[in-house]
Design a protein around this motif. Sequence first.
Motif, PDB file in Angstrom:
ATOM      1  N   ARG A  36     -11.208   3.805   0.088  1.00 33.61           N
ATOM      2  CA  ARG A  36      -9.802   3.595  -0.177  1.00 33.61           C
ATOM      3  C   ARG A  36      -9.100   3.793   1.295  1.00 33.61           C
ATOM      4  NH1 ARG A  36      -7.993   3.255  -5.149  1.00 33.61           N
ATOM      5  NH2 ARG A  36      -9.878   3.328  -6.784  1.00 33.61           N
ATOM      6  N   VAL A  37      -7.811   3.451   1.319  1.00 27.08           N
ATOM      7  CA  VAL A  37      -7.111   3.899   2.522  1.00 27.08           C
ATOM      8  C   VAL A  37      -5.816   4.749   2.040  1.00 27.08           C
ATOM      9  CG1 VAL A  37      -7.233   1.920   4.040  1.00 27.08           C
ATOM     10  CG2 VAL A  37      -5.792   1.571   2.411  1.00 27.08           C
ATOM     11  N   PRO A  38      -5.120   5.468   2.810  1.00 24.74           N
ATOM     12  CA  PRO A  38      -5.242   5.662   4.104  1.00 24.74           C
ATOM     13  C   PRO A  38      -6.600   6.644   4.627  1.00 24.74           C
ATOM     14  CG  PRO A  38      -3.696   7.045   3.253  1.00 24.74           C
ATOM     15  CD  PRO A  38      -4.041   6.178   2.124  1.00 24.74           C
TER      16      PRO A  38
ATOM     17  N   LEU B  59     -13.747  -2.217   3.412  1.00 22.77           N
ATOM     18  CA  LEU B  59     -13.093  -0.661   2.996  1.00 22.77           C
ATOM     19  C   LEU B  59     -14.192   0.249   3.041  1.00 22.77           C
ATOM     20  CD1 LEU B  59     -10.430  -1.534   0.257  1.00 22.77           C
ATOM     21  CD2 LEU B  59     -10.058  -0.525   2.637  1.00 22.77           C
TER      22      LEU B  59
ATOM     23  N   GLU C 229      -7.778  10.378   1.949  1.00 23.51           N
ATOM     24  CA  GLU C 229      -6.844  11.220   1.039  1.00 23.51           C
ATOM     25  C   GLU C 229      -5.674  11.615   1.676  1.00 23.51           C
ATOM     26  OE1 GLU C 229      -9.136  10.132  -2.064  1.00 23.51           O
ATOM     27  OE2 GLU C 229      -7.140  11.483  -2.263  1.00 23.51           O
ATOM     28  N   THR C 230      -4.629  10.939   1.041  1.00 23.68           N
ATOM     29  CA  THR C 230      -3.356  11.098   1.540  1.00 23.68           C
ATOM     30  C   THR C 230      -2.585  12.747   1.918  1.00 23.68           C
ATOM     31  OG1 THR C 230      -2.572   9.195   0.529  1.00 23.68           O
ATOM     32  CG2 THR C 230      -0.796  10.646   1.033  1.00 23.68           C
TER      33      THR C 230
ATOM     34  N   SER D 242       0.748  -1.191   0.070  1.00 18.32           N
ATOM     35  CA  SER D 242       0.027   0.117   0.139  1.00 18.32           C
ATOM     36  C   SER D 242       0.898   1.346  -0.052  1.00 18.32           C
ATOM     37  CB  SER D 242      -1.036  -0.031   1.237  1.00 18.32           C
ATOM     38  OG  SER D 242      -1.847   1.159   1.167  1.00 18.32           O
ATOM     39  N   SER D 243       1.108   1.603  -1.383  1.00 16.33           N
ATOM     40  CA  SER D 243       1.981   3.003  -1.356  1.00 16.33           C
ATOM     41  C   SER D 243       1.431   4.061  -0.763  1.00 16.33           C
ATOM     42  CB  SER D 243       2.134   3.158  -2.849  1.00 16.33           C
ATOM     43  OG  SER D 243       0.934   2.974  -3.523  1.00 16.33           O
ATOM     44  N   TRP D 244       0.025   4.121  -1.024  1.00 16.99           N
ATOM     45  CA  TRP D 244      -0.536   5.598  -0.453  1.00 16.99           C
ATOM     46  C   TRP D 244      -0.457   5.537   1.182  1.00 16.99           C
ATOM     47  CZ3 TRP D 244      -1.038   9.355  -3.282  1.00 16.99           C
ATOM     48  CH2 TRP D 244      -1.016   9.427  -4.622  1.00 16.99           C
TER      49      TRP D 244
ATOM     50  N   HIS E 114       0.953  13.058  -6.691  1.00 18.28           N
ATOM     51  CA  HIS E 114      -0.338  12.414  -6.297  1.00 18.28           C
ATOM     52  C   HIS E 114      -1.027  12.406  -7.383  1.00 18.28           C
ATOM     53  CE1 HIS E 114      -4.411  12.422  -4.175  1.00 18.28           C
ATOM     54  NE2 HIS E 114      -4.674  12.952  -5.376  1.00 18.28           N
TER      55      HIS E 114
ATOM     56  N   ARG F 172     -13.582  -5.352  -0.294  1.00 10.73           N
ATOM     57  CA  ARG F 172     -14.016  -3.973  -0.579  1.00 10.73           C
ATOM     58  C   ARG F 172     -15.160  -3.784   0.276  1.00 10.73           C
ATOM     59  NH1 ARG F 172     -11.830  -4.740  -5.892  1.00 10.73           N
ATOM     60  NH2 ARG F 172     -10.126  -3.267  -6.107  1.00 10.73           N
TER      61      ARG F 172
END
Length: 225
Positions: free
Chosen positions: A52-54, A44, A65-66, A11-13, A101, A41
């Motif tokens: 979505r995460v994070p 989530l 939203e990161t 999970s890159s974000w 982003h 899902r």
Amino acid sequence: MKLLIGNRNYSSWSLRPWLVLQHFEIPFEDEVLQLAGEGFRDVLAQRSPTGRVPVLIDGDLVVPETLAIIEYLADKFPDKAIWPDDIRDRALARAAATEMHAGFSGLRSHAPMNLRSSHPGKVALDTVARDLQRLEALWGGLLQKSGGPFLFGALTAADAMFAPVATRIRTYALPVSDTAAAYVEAIYAVPAFQSWLAMALKEPWVVDEDEIDVIQGRAKPGTIV
Ligand SMILES: N[C@@H](CCC(=O)N[C@@H](CS)C(=O)NCC(=O)O)C(=O)O
């Protein structure tokens, strides 16, 4: 505060705000939500307004939203140089963060983050060449101006935004300059990053969608261990 994250290996974000919280020693707890498997899902959708995460939870405040999470932390902890103090550098740091982003789709789609694995030569360079060229110009220019080791000297949110890209360069042995290679090393040497990496390497879960051997048809889904 609690940060909902995805599988650390992929999970890159999630890595981005987690690095900011950990590096700047902001007290928080985290919770991993699976990014694969039966009904992931649905979970989530229940836990995240965007599915979505994070997601950052601070009392009754829920921030998805990161970049919104990072900006909230910068507002909440103004004494921590999450963004550079200098107003001009801060503008450039935000520009770099938002470019990450919205951009680098070649790297993001053809070289998925996968911290535990090593896949040299498996990414077709023509699919990422433009992104790598842009990275060299962006990182090179900022590192020359700041003198390094990070984009604005000390580590800021801009480096947290690019940390997943640094891991992609290492995982897929993508060709970069000595300057970019040294920056990748600097990211890997960050104690907060090392903490994330150590936990990612202990994770048993596989996300086939992020496994290049499955993506490129060399392995069947469910066969990666
Ligand atoms: N724009 C979002 C992107 C977040 C995102 O795409 N997260 C991935 C994990 S790295 C996710 O939640 N994927 C769930 C899914 O595929 O449904 C942000 O900046 O945080």
